[in-house]
Scaffold this motif. Structure first.
Motif, PDB file in Angstrom:
ATOM      1  N   ASN A  22     -20.918 -19.243 -17.314  1.00  0.00           N
ATOM      2  CA  ASN A  22     -20.345 -20.526 -17.738  1.00  0.00           C
ATOM      3  C   ASN A  22     -21.270 -21.695 -17.412  1.00  0.00           C
ATOM      4  O   ASN A  22     -20.832 -22.759 -16.990  1.00  0.00           O
ATOM      5  CB  ASN A  22     -18.963 -20.730 -17.110  1.00  0.00           C
ATOM      6  CG  ASN A  22     -17.986 -19.655 -17.523  1.00  0.00           C
ATOM      7  OD1 ASN A  22     -18.019 -19.195 -18.659  1.00  0.00           O
ATOM      8  ND2 ASN A  22     -17.135 -19.240 -16.615  1.00  0.00           N
ATOM      9  N   ASP A  80     -18.672 -16.655 -20.222  1.00  0.00           N
ATOM     10  CA  ASP A  80     -19.931 -16.321 -20.883  1.00  0.00           C
ATOM     11  C   ASP A  80     -21.022 -16.104 -19.850  1.00  0.00           C
ATOM     12  O   ASP A  80     -21.301 -16.985 -19.037  1.00  0.00           O
ATOM     13  CB  ASP A  80     -20.363 -17.443 -21.833  1.00  0.00           C
ATOM     14  CG  ASP A  80     -19.469 -17.530 -23.057  1.00  0.00           C
ATOM     15  OD1 ASP A  80     -19.007 -16.467 -23.518  1.00  0.00           O
ATOM     16  OD2 ASP A  80     -19.241 -18.645 -23.547  1.00  0.00           O
ATOM     17  N   TYR A  94     -19.834 -11.469 -22.749  1.00  0.00           N
ATOM     18  CA  TYR A  94     -18.636 -12.071 -22.160  1.00  0.00           C
ATOM     19  C   TYR A  94     -18.211 -11.237 -20.973  1.00  0.00           C
ATOM     20  O   TYR A  94     -18.029 -10.022 -21.090  1.00  0.00           O
ATOM     21  CB  TYR A  94     -17.505 -12.167 -23.185  1.00  0.00           C
ATOM     22  CG  TYR A  94     -16.354 -13.007 -22.682  1.00  0.00           C
ATOM     23  CD1 TYR A  94     -16.447 -14.395 -22.691  1.00  0.00           C
ATOM     24  CD2 TYR A  94     -15.217 -12.420 -22.162  1.00  0.00           C
ATOM     25  CE1 TYR A  94     -15.413 -15.180 -22.211  1.00  0.00           C
ATOM     26  CE2 TYR A  94     -14.176 -13.201 -21.684  1.00  0.00           C
ATOM     27  CZ  TYR A  94     -14.281 -14.582 -21.704  1.00  0.00           C
ATOM     28  OH  TYR A  94     -13.262 -15.364 -21.215  1.00  0.00           O
ATOM     29  N   THR A 103     -26.257 -13.363 -24.640  1.00  0.00           N
ATOM     30  CA  THR A 103     -25.000 -13.693 -23.990  1.00  0.00           C
ATOM     31  C   THR A 103     -24.054 -12.514 -24.126  1.00  0.00           C
ATOM     32  O   THR A 103     -24.051 -11.827 -25.142  1.00  0.00           O
ATOM     33  CB  THR A 103     -24.348 -14.932 -24.650  1.00  0.00           C
ATOM     34  OG1 THR A 103     -25.253 -16.027 -24.568  1.00  0.00           O
ATOM     35  CG2 THR A 103     -23.050 -15.314 -23.974  1.00  0.00           C
TER      36      THR A 103
END
Length: 173
Positions: A128, A162, A57, A55
């Motif tokens: 997301n 994310d 951001y 992951t």
């Protein structure tokens, strides 16, 4: 007088007897049942959930729409790689996907992708929790370069949040 490792000799004898037993069992088995068992095993593997590798951001992109979020390479530091996504000219949603190791992190990327070296995979990015890109990729022999083609799936979501990377066997996602 020659020295003999008794433990090694017993182990070799046992393994050769076990191997012979397996060979004899396979000879007795109907080839159709072996084929059916392999087919069921492949279906089981294909139904496995995708593997979430990492992951990052995604902060505010250059533009207001999701189609701009990939204008710069995306770095997955924990995986030791960056992903470069390029839109194919004259196409609304088709893209080319390239990924390679960050300088000095080729061992990290290789360790993550080594089980998939010389393999085709389905590569998915979720922002997301919503799929935004899916591509068919190929992992090179050293597991330090990836390339493939795919498509943007969602161009309406907010380009902030994310960004998760998933992989799976080809056609399993």
């Amino acid at each position: 007088m020659t020295k003999i490792n008794i433990t090694q000799a017993i182990l070799e004898q046992f393994l050769s007897e076990e191997a012979y037993g397996v060979i004899e069992e396979v000879k007795k088995t109907d080839p159709f049942s072996l084929h059916q068992a392999l087919k069921e095993a492949n279906q089981l593997i294909a139904s496995m959930p995708p593997i979430r590798l990492g992951t990052t951001y995604l902060m505010a992109a250059a533009g207001q729409h999701l189609s701009d979020w990939f204008s710069q390479p995306i770095i997955f530091e924990a995986l030791g790689m960056y992903v470069d996504i390029r839109k194919i000219i004259n196409s609304a949603s088709q893209v080319e996907v390239f990924a390679q190791a960050i300088d000095g992190k080729s061992e990290t990327m290789s360790a993550v992708f080594a089980p998939y070296a010389n393999s085709e995979l389905t590569f998915e990015l979720r922002l997301n929790g919503h799929s935004v890109l899916r591509a068919e990729i190929f992992v090179n022999q050293d597991a330090t370069r990836i390339e493939g083609e795919g498509e943007l799936l969602d161009t309406e979501s907010s380009p902030v949040g994310d960004l998760e990377l998933f992989i799976n066997r080809k056609d399993a996602l």
